[in-house]
Enzyme design. Structure first.
Site, PDB file in Angstrom:
ATOM      1  N   ASP A  44       0.963  -1.233   0.211  1.00 51.63           N
ATOM      2  CA  ASP A  44       0.098  -0.096  -0.200  1.00 51.63           C
ATOM      3  C   ASP A  44       0.917   1.292   0.073  1.00 51.63           C
ATOM      4  OD1 ASP A  44      -1.946   1.901   0.366  1.00 51.63           O
ATOM      5  OD2 ASP A  44      -2.468   1.471   2.532  1.00 51.63           O
TER       6      ASP A  44
ATOM      7  N   ASP B  33      -1.799  -1.078  -3.962  1.00 50.99           N
ATOM      8  CA  ASP B  33      -1.970  -0.584  -4.993  1.00 50.99           C
ATOM      9  C   ASP B  33      -0.830  -0.870  -6.006  1.00 50.99           C
ATOM     10  OD1 ASP B  33       0.205   1.126  -4.036  1.00 50.99           O
ATOM     11  OD2 ASP B  33      -1.412   2.412  -2.778  1.00 50.99           O
TER      12      ASP B  33
ATOM     13  N   ASP C  36      -6.668 -10.756 -15.179  1.00 51.54           N
ATOM     14  CA  ASP C  36      -7.747 -11.461 -14.550  1.00 51.54           C
ATOM     15  C   ASP C  36      -8.711 -11.016 -15.372  1.00 51.54           C
ATOM     16  OD1 ASP C  36      -9.283 -13.426 -13.019  1.00 51.54           O
ATOM     17  OD2 ASP C  36      -7.786 -12.855 -11.563  1.00 51.54           O
TER      18      ASP C  36
ATOM     19  N   ASP D  79     -11.638 -16.220 -15.334  1.00 50.83           N
ATOM     20  CA  ASP D  79     -12.301 -16.445 -14.096  1.00 50.83           C
ATOM     21  C   ASP D  79     -13.300 -17.571 -14.388  1.00 50.83           C
ATOM     22  OD1 ASP D  79     -12.615 -15.915 -11.302  1.00 50.83           O
ATOM     23  OD2 ASP D  79     -14.516 -15.189 -11.828  1.00 50.83           O
TER      24      ASP D  79
ATOM     25  N   GLU E 141      -9.388 -20.706 -15.173  1.00 54.12           N
ATOM     26  CA  GLU E 141      -9.904 -21.111 -13.749  1.00 54.12           C
ATOM     27  C   GLU E 141     -11.171 -22.368 -14.005  1.00 54.12           C
ATOM     28  OE1 GLU E 141     -11.648 -20.106  -9.273  1.00 54.12           O
ATOM     29  OE2 GLU E 141     -12.347 -19.390 -10.992  1.00 54.12           O
TER      30      GLU E 141
ATOM     31  N   HIS F 215      -5.710 -17.154  -4.213  1.00 53.91           N
ATOM     32  CA  HIS F 215      -6.475 -16.100  -3.238  1.00 53.91           C
ATOM     33  C   HIS F 215      -7.674 -16.782  -2.805  1.00 53.91           C
ATOM     34  CE1 HIS F 215      -8.347 -15.748  -7.171  1.00 53.91           C
ATOM     35  NE2 HIS F 215      -9.380 -15.076  -6.607  1.00 53.91           N
ATOM     36  N   ASP F 216      -8.369 -17.989  -3.135  1.00 54.36           N
ATOM     37  CA  ASP F 216      -9.291 -18.541  -3.021  1.00 54.36           C
ATOM     38  C   ASP F 216      -9.148 -19.818  -1.944  1.00 54.36           C
ATOM     39  OD1 ASP F 216     -11.208 -16.925  -4.339  1.00 54.36           O
ATOM     40  OD2 ASP F 216     -11.040 -18.356  -6.045  1.00 54.36           O
TER      41      ASP F 216
END
Ligand code: TEU
Length: 540
Positions: free
Chosen positions: A21, A29, A98, A201, A254, A320-321
């Site tokens: 950040d 960011d 993504d 995705d 994915e 991230h899942d």
């Protein structure tokens, strides 16, 4: 085996809001990512996959896009993105983005227009249907990925719209050719701007071949109507031929609920490779909340099947899942370093393009959550609601929730032992920092030559120096049920990969003659007893 640059690379996934950040607003960011490019490069990864950075109301942290052509102001601007492409290029690095096209945000102008004006051309961009029984019942019995019905009623009407994820993520309708044209334009825009491909995705569920009721299931009632349908294959071929093949890029899809045969079709002139999750479902029973104990033999069986039968795919253990792998298939309490390295050895010993997730390189672990208020993940909140309605004992509900909560992997990256782990300068953070950051952080790792970080660096360099570790065939070797052992064979080159996936000390009779290329206990000779989580690669 066809050689390709993207087969040889290591891809490093960044969840942008959690990485660095720089403007101290609590969210990682794009400028933060730019400031860490040298760090990523020094690890040996040359490709970065960015989870979504597009404009979004952030119901699902960017997986709900409200403008495909602009950047979420919390994360930066389009100029920052251009700078990121340029800075990456300077370093011979590439960025893949993504592509979230199964759904948009309900705040996307298409959806707003479609919802407010049934005669709009955008109405047919989505699935709007009249409910049954004068609008009292949803149009069909489908359930969504985050639990609960897949339809949301539009207040004051009998109409519903389909959303396989949160109700703020309405599904796009690919029976309408205009939607596919929009997608092609989005792809071209970003490829022209400098991206080198897409992580797509939930790509194999975009085409719904019918809206009939589905067979009732614990998880995903209705899935037989949308998982890997013919219409999906047709669309993917079209995107490949008309757009992707014109660029030097790759796609990784994915997949959801894909069988081996489906996966083969999806990578036949469609996507370049896939994320298949079977090896991350071996400790799940029925639905993601139900977890059992990790059994090494199950992982071995599953990976062996995919390695033997699938020509080229991805090799990954985190994203991230998913919960953190060292807390799941390793032992983050007693053998943190050893087990993190063992899993790394396994991942890099396998065939496939390597994907690692931010923080994996320092063995970031799951988090101790104290209450639901600390959790941001939209899917956890949906499931929490469901569990509440079932009136399960509180303790059990909490265990189920925290077993799968996706925020375990989303806490801010742990850079050092300063305030907020060096993620920012001490302002709030959008999600709490894991309390173990004073010990598990990048700075500590870089100061210790025996760290998990250096082990990843060694593995990445090793893989790049040995073609056989990239392109070699996979041959399983029978051994103890807690070990995963295999060979990689490429012409004259031959490697033995052995990983003890348990805390047990194991006696073995493997032929370990050859040169030790890497060993997580730094042994000079491999003896007949393997220590807890011991792993090695030997060149025969
Ligand atoms: O994930 C799809 C998906 O199937 C998972 O979210 C799944 O529900 C979860 O792993 C179960 O534990 C993709 C994205 O990766 C995810 O972050 C998004 O929330 C989702 O699609 C919707 O875009």
């Amino acid at each position: 085996m066809d050689k390709k640059w993207w087969k040889e690379e290591v891809v490093y996934q960044i969840y942008p809001r959690s990485y660095k950040d720089n403007d101290n607003n609590g969210y990682g960011d794009i400028q933060g990512i730019i400031s860490k490019l040298d760090y990523i490069k020094s690890l040996g990864a040359n490709v970065i996959w960015l989870s979504p950075v597009y404009k979004s109301p952030d119901d699902d942290n960017g997986y709900d896009i409200s403008d495909y052509y602009d950047i979420n102001p919390k994360l930066g601007t389009l100029d920052d993105m251009k700078e990121l492409f340029a800075e990456a290029k300077k370093r011979d690095m590439r960025i893949i983005m993504d592509l979230v096209i199964n759904h948009t945000s309900d705040e996307h102008p298409w959806f707003i227009e479609a919802k407010n004006n049934p005669d709009s051309k955008y109405r047919d961009y989505y699935y709007f249907r009249k409910g049954k029984k004068n609008g009292k019942k949803a149009p069909n019995n489908w359930s969504g990925y985050f639990s609960g019905p897949a339809w949301e009623k539009i207040e004051g009407t009998d109409d519903y719209y389909l959303h396989l994820f949160s109700k703020k993520q309405p599904d796009l309708n690919y029976h309408n050719p205009a939607v596919l044209e929009e997608v092609k334009n989005i792809c071209k825009f970003w490829l022209d701007l400098g991206c080198s491909g897409f992580r797509c995705d939930v790509i194999n569920i975009i085409y719904k071949s019918s809206l009939e009721d589905g067979k009732p299931r614990i998880f995903l009632t209705g899935k037989e109507h949308y998982v890997s349908q013919d219409g999906c294959h047709k669309i993917l071929k079209e995107i490949r031929h008309e757009v992707l093949d014109k660029y030097d890029c790759f796609t990784v899809g994915e997949s959801s609920e894909a069988t081996m045969d489906m996966a083969k079709d999806l990578t036949n002139d469609e996507l370049h490779m896939l994320f298949c999750f079977e090896h991350l479902n071996i400790d799940i029973i029925g639905a993601p909340v139900f977890r059992t104990k990790f059994k090494p033999w199950k992982l071995n069986k599953c990976l062996t099947k995919w390695q033997l039968n699938f020509p080229w795919n991805t090799s990954f253990f985190e994203c991230h899942d998913q919960v953190r792998v060292v807390s799941r298939y390793g032992d983050d309490k007693n053998y943190h370093k050893e087990s993190a390295k063992a899993i790394a050895t396994l991942q890099f010993g396998l065939k496939g393009t390597m994907f690692i997730y931010e923080g994996q390189e320092i063995g970031m672990t799951n988090v101790k959550w104290n209450s639901i208020d600390e959790i941001d993940d939209v899917s956890t909140h949906y499931v929490n609601k469901l569990l509440k309605s079932l009136h399960l004992p509180k303790k059990l509900s909490w265990k189920l929730l925290t077993n799968f909560c996706r925020d375990h992997a989303r806490t801010p990256m742990q850079w050092d032992d300063s305030i907020n782990a060096g993620f920012n300068e001490g302002n709030k953070t959008w999600l709490k920092v894991n309390e173990n950051y004073p010990t598990i952080n990048v700075k500590n790792n870089l100061e210790d030559k025996d760290s998990i970080w250096y082990y990843y660096q060694d593995l990445i360099a090793l893989r790049k120096s040995k073609e056989g570790l990239i392109y070699g065939d996979f041959k399983p070797v029978k051994a103890n049920k807690n070990l995963m052992v295999f060979e990689r064979i490429y012409g004259e080159e031959k490697y033995l990969v052995c990983v003890n996936l348990s805390k047990k000390t194991i006696r073995h009779n493997l032929d370990t003659k050859g040169k030790i290329l890497i060993n997580n206990y730094k042994k000079e000779n491999i003896d007949e007893v393997l220590l807890p989580y011991e792993s090695f690669i030997i060149e025969k």
